[in-house]
Design a protein around this motif. Structure first.
Motif, PDB file in Angstrom:
ATOM      1  N   VAL A 136       0.812  -1.224   0.000  1.00 31.19           N
ATOM      2  CA  VAL A 136       0.000   0.000   0.000  1.00 31.19           C
ATOM      3  C   VAL A 136       0.840   1.265   0.000  1.00 31.19           C
ATOM      4  O   VAL A 136       0.342   2.335  -0.363  1.00 31.19           O
ATOM      5  CB  VAL A 136      -0.995   0.033   1.181  1.00 31.19           C
ATOM      6  CG1 VAL A 136      -2.004  -1.088   1.061  1.00 31.19           C
ATOM      7  CG2 VAL A 136      -0.285   0.001   2.522  1.00 31.19           C
ATOM      8  N   VAL A 137       2.120   1.168   0.379  1.00 33.46           N
ATOM      9  CA  VAL A 137       2.972   2.362   0.338  1.00 33.46           C
ATOM     10  C   VAL A 137       3.083   2.897  -1.097  1.00 33.46           C
ATOM     11  O   VAL A 137       2.769   4.062  -1.350  1.00 33.46           O
ATOM     12  CB  VAL A 137       4.357   2.087   0.963  1.00 33.46           C
ATOM     13  CG1 VAL A 137       5.306   3.252   0.708  1.00 33.46           C
ATOM     14  CG2 VAL A 137       4.225   1.844   2.462  1.00 33.46           C
ATOM     15  N   PRO A 138       3.492   2.086  -2.087  1.00 31.47           N
ATOM     16  CA  PRO A 138       3.487   2.605  -3.458  1.00 31.47           C
ATOM     17  C   PRO A 138       2.089   2.782  -4.038  1.00 31.47           C
ATOM     18  O   PRO A 138       1.869   3.680  -4.865  1.00 31.47           O
ATOM     19  CB  PRO A 138       4.284   1.562  -4.246  1.00 31.47           C
ATOM     20  CG  PRO A 138       4.185   0.313  -3.443  1.00 31.47           C
ATOM     21  CD  PRO A 138       4.125   0.755  -2.017  1.00 31.47           C
ATOM     22  N   LEU A 139       1.125   1.954  -3.619  1.00 30.50           N
ATOM     23  CA  LEU A 139      -0.229   2.103  -4.161  1.00 30.50           C
ATOM     24  C   LEU A 139      -0.847   3.441  -3.781  1.00 30.50           C
ATOM     25  O   LEU A 139      -1.598   4.025  -4.572  1.00 30.50           O
ATOM     26  CB  LEU A 139      -1.124   0.963  -3.669  1.00 30.50           C
ATOM     27  CG  LEU A 139      -0.923  -0.394  -4.335  1.00 30.50           C
ATOM     28  CD1 LEU A 139      -1.867  -1.431  -3.743  1.00 30.50           C
ATOM     29  CD2 LEU A 139      -1.111  -0.310  -5.850  1.00 30.50           C
ATOM     30  N   LYS A 140      -0.529   3.945  -2.592  1.00 31.67           N
ATOM     31  CA  LYS A 140      -1.031   5.255  -2.187  1.00 31.67           C
ATOM     32  C   LYS A 140      -0.524   6.333  -3.134  1.00 31.67           C
ATOM     33  O   LYS A 140      -1.285   7.227  -3.559  1.00 31.67           O
ATOM     34  CB  LYS A 140      -0.595   5.547  -0.753  1.00 31.67           C
ATOM     35  CG  LYS A 140      -0.849   6.970  -0.270  1.00 31.67           C
ATOM     36  CD  LYS A 140      -2.319   7.325  -0.214  1.00 31.67           C
ATOM     37  CE  LYS A 140      -2.520   8.688   0.425  1.00 31.67           C
ATOM     38  NZ  LYS A 140      -3.932   9.151   0.334  1.00 31.67           N
ATOM     39  N   ILE A 210      -6.560  -8.514   0.625  1.00 28.08           N
ATOM     40  CA  ILE A 210      -7.709  -7.921  -0.066  1.00 28.08           C
ATOM     41  C   ILE A 210      -8.424  -6.927   0.845  1.00 28.08           C
ATOM     42  O   ILE A 210      -8.628  -5.758   0.498  1.00 28.08           O
ATOM     43  CB  ILE A 210      -8.671  -9.033  -0.542  1.00 28.08           C
ATOM     44  CG1 ILE A 210      -8.017  -9.859  -1.658  1.00 28.08           C
ATOM     45  CG2 ILE A 210     -10.004  -8.435  -1.005  1.00 28.08           C
ATOM     46  CD1 ILE A 210      -8.749 -11.162  -1.968  1.00 28.08           C
ATOM     47  N   ASN A 211      -8.796  -7.388   2.025  1.00 29.65           N
ATOM     48  CA  ASN A 211      -9.590  -6.551   2.928  1.00 29.65           C
ATOM     49  C   ASN A 211      -8.786  -5.412   3.546  1.00 29.65           C
ATOM     50  O   ASN A 211      -9.301  -4.295   3.716  1.00 29.65           O
ATOM     51  CB  ASN A 211     -10.199  -7.423   4.029  1.00 29.65           C
ATOM     52  CG  ASN A 211     -11.214  -8.409   3.484  1.00 29.65           C
ATOM     53  OD1 ASN A 211     -11.943  -8.107   2.536  1.00 29.65           O
ATOM     54  ND2 ASN A 211     -11.275  -9.586   4.066  1.00 29.65           N
ATOM     55  N   GLU A 212      -7.535  -5.676   3.882  1.00 29.60           N
ATOM     56  CA  GLU A 212      -6.708  -4.636   4.486  1.00 29.60           C
ATOM     57  C   GLU A 212      -6.386  -3.523   3.499  1.00 29.60           C
ATOM     58  O   GLU A 212      -6.335  -2.348   3.864  1.00 29.60           O
ATOM     59  CB  GLU A 212      -5.422  -5.249   5.040  1.00 29.60           C
ATOM     60  CG  GLU A 212      -5.655  -6.149   6.241  1.00 29.60           C
ATOM     61  CD  GLU A 212      -4.404  -6.861   6.700  1.00 29.60           C
ATOM     62  OE1 GLU A 212      -3.291  -6.362   6.410  1.00 29.60           O
ATOM     63  OE2 GLU A 212      -4.522  -7.909   7.350  1.00 29.60           O
ATOM     64  N   THR A 213      -6.157  -3.880   2.242  1.00 25.94           N
ATOM     65  CA  THR A 213      -5.888  -2.855   1.230  1.00 25.94           C
ATOM     66  C   THR A 213      -7.060  -1.893   1.128  1.00 25.94           C
ATOM     67  O   THR A 213      -6.877  -0.662   1.083  1.00 25.94           O
ATOM     68  CB  THR A 213      -5.617  -3.512  -0.139  1.00 25.94           C
ATOM     69  OG1 THR A 213      -4.442  -4.321  -0.044  1.00 25.94           O
ATOM     70  CG2 THR A 213      -5.423  -2.468  -1.233  1.00 25.94           C
ATOM     71  N   ARG A 214      -8.254  -2.429   1.096  1.00 22.09           N
ATOM     72  CA  ARG A 214      -9.453  -1.585   1.017  1.00 22.09           C
ATOM     73  C   ARG A 214      -9.568  -0.661   2.229  1.00 22.09           C
ATOM     74  O   ARG A 214      -9.873   0.531   2.098  1.00 22.09           O
ATOM     75  CB  ARG A 214     -10.703  -2.462   0.918  1.00 22.09           C
ATOM     76  CG  ARG A 214     -10.827  -3.226  -0.387  1.00 22.09           C
ATOM     77  CD  ARG A 214     -11.941  -4.259  -0.300  1.00 22.09           C
ATOM     78  NE  ARG A 214     -12.150  -4.956  -1.562  1.00 22.09           N
ATOM     79  CZ  ARG A 214     -12.711  -6.148  -1.668  1.00 22.09           C
ATOM     80  NH1 ARG A 214     -13.138  -6.780  -0.586  1.00 22.09           N
ATOM     81  NH2 ARG A 214     -12.865  -6.718  -2.847  1.00 22.09           N
TER      82      ARG A 214
END
Length: 329
Positions: A136-140, A210-214
């Motif tokens: 999630v660091v790069p996805l943000k 899946i759930n944590e990313t959301r």
């Protein structure tokens, strides 16, 4: 400067030991450090900043003393029982297990992504899954620039993600012995099986991602899928991420943004065989990003390769970063 009383629950484990190392390296303002673990580890001596500390047995009375922050890494059952006990006594718990991550009243935090959520806690803050943290660091960054429509994860997770037992299974395999932790030998194998299988044929690890990313990205309806694989690597998780975007990505713009993002190291020079490697990530706190390229099979698609030390950034360092922010506030 105010000094803080800090506790570590699970101090004898792999992550617990790394808590100690990271706390010392980052030199947090700690007045007293209390170490708790199971009865079989009680009495063991640990060195911290030149002092010898004794591990105590964790009991319901362990928090009957002034403690500001407790870092938990002792498994979900322990966290379910003892985190509420600690929080009721005024302790802020940062929990590394999966016990509280999806509780709607518990913030799930990666400091580079959603630090503002830290202060929404009611005494407990959850540390995400190791592979989720580094993803999630790069996805943000990508989401802020181009908007994310869908995420596909394929992970390549080191045996240290299973703790000391996983490392021992790799060592057994190298000696030609049978595994005790994994369903099959990990040596010369890739096991598409991390945690237990669910009724929908996904594993718990895949559901976590899946759930944590959301939750972390605050996109509750984001389409996410994952395949999580254990590989015969000692330390350092790798994740292949494919994203579908709202807007056409500009690779040079994205690379420049990654270079300027705290906690991210861009390694993306394929002409010189430079890309993130798990071996190079070990002992580091950053998230390494590379192999950036467009996915031409879909409109506005992007591929990237993300690597991090799963015991440090994927667990201990992320929790300590949360503690640092709490202390600064």
């Amino acid at each position: 400067m105010r000094m803080y009383n800090v506790a570590i629950v699970g101090a004898s484990g792999l992550v617990g030991g790394t808590f100690l190392k990271v706390l010392e390296e980052r030199d947090l303002p700690i007045e007293n450090l209390y170490l708790f673990a199971s009865a079989r580890s009680a009495g063991k001596e640990v060195n911290f900043k030149g002092k010898t500390l004794i591990i105590e047995e964790l009991t319901e009375e362990s928090f009957d003393r002034p403690i500001d922050i407790a870092l938990f890494s002792a498994g979900g059952d322990i966290s379910k029982k003892f985190a509420p006990i600690a929080s009721k006594k005024g302790v802020v718990v940062v929990d590394n297990s999966s016990a509280w991550r999806m509780d709607e009243n518990v913030p799930l935090v990666v400091p580079e992504v959603n630090p503002e959520d830290i202060f929404k806690h009611n005494g407990i803050i959850a540390n995400p899954n190791c592979s989720t943290i580094q993803s999630v660091v790069p996805l943000k960054v990508i989401d802020d620039l181009y908007g994310i429509k869908r995420v596909v994860y394929s992970t390549y997770q080191a045996v240290s993600g299973s703790g000391i037992k996983g490392i021992e299974d790799l060592e057994r395999g190298l000696r030609g012995e049978e595994p005790k932790t994994y369903a099959h030998a990990i040596v010369n194998n890739c096991l598409p099986h991390i945690d237990s299988f669910l009724d929908n044929d996904y594993t718990k690890e895949e559901e976590k991602m899946i759930n944590e990313t959301r939750k972390i990205l605050n996109k509750k309806d984001l389409p996410v899928t994952a395949t999580c694989v254990r590989v015969p690597v000692l330390n350092g998780h790798s994740v292949s991420i494919n994203v579908e975007l709202e807007r056409e990505p500009n690779l040079e713009e994205l690379k420049d943004k990654f270079r300027k993002t705290e906690g991210v190291v861009l390694e993306d020079d394929v002409k010189n065989n430079i890309y993130p490697l798990s071996a190079k990530s070990t002992g580091r706190d950053e998230v390494f990003v590379g192999r950036l390229r467009k996915d031409y099979s879909i409109e506005k698609g992007l591929n990237l390769w993300v690597v991090a030390d799963n015991i440090r950034k994927g667990a201990a360092t992320n929790a300590v970063q949360i503690a640092e922010i709490l202390m600064k506030k």
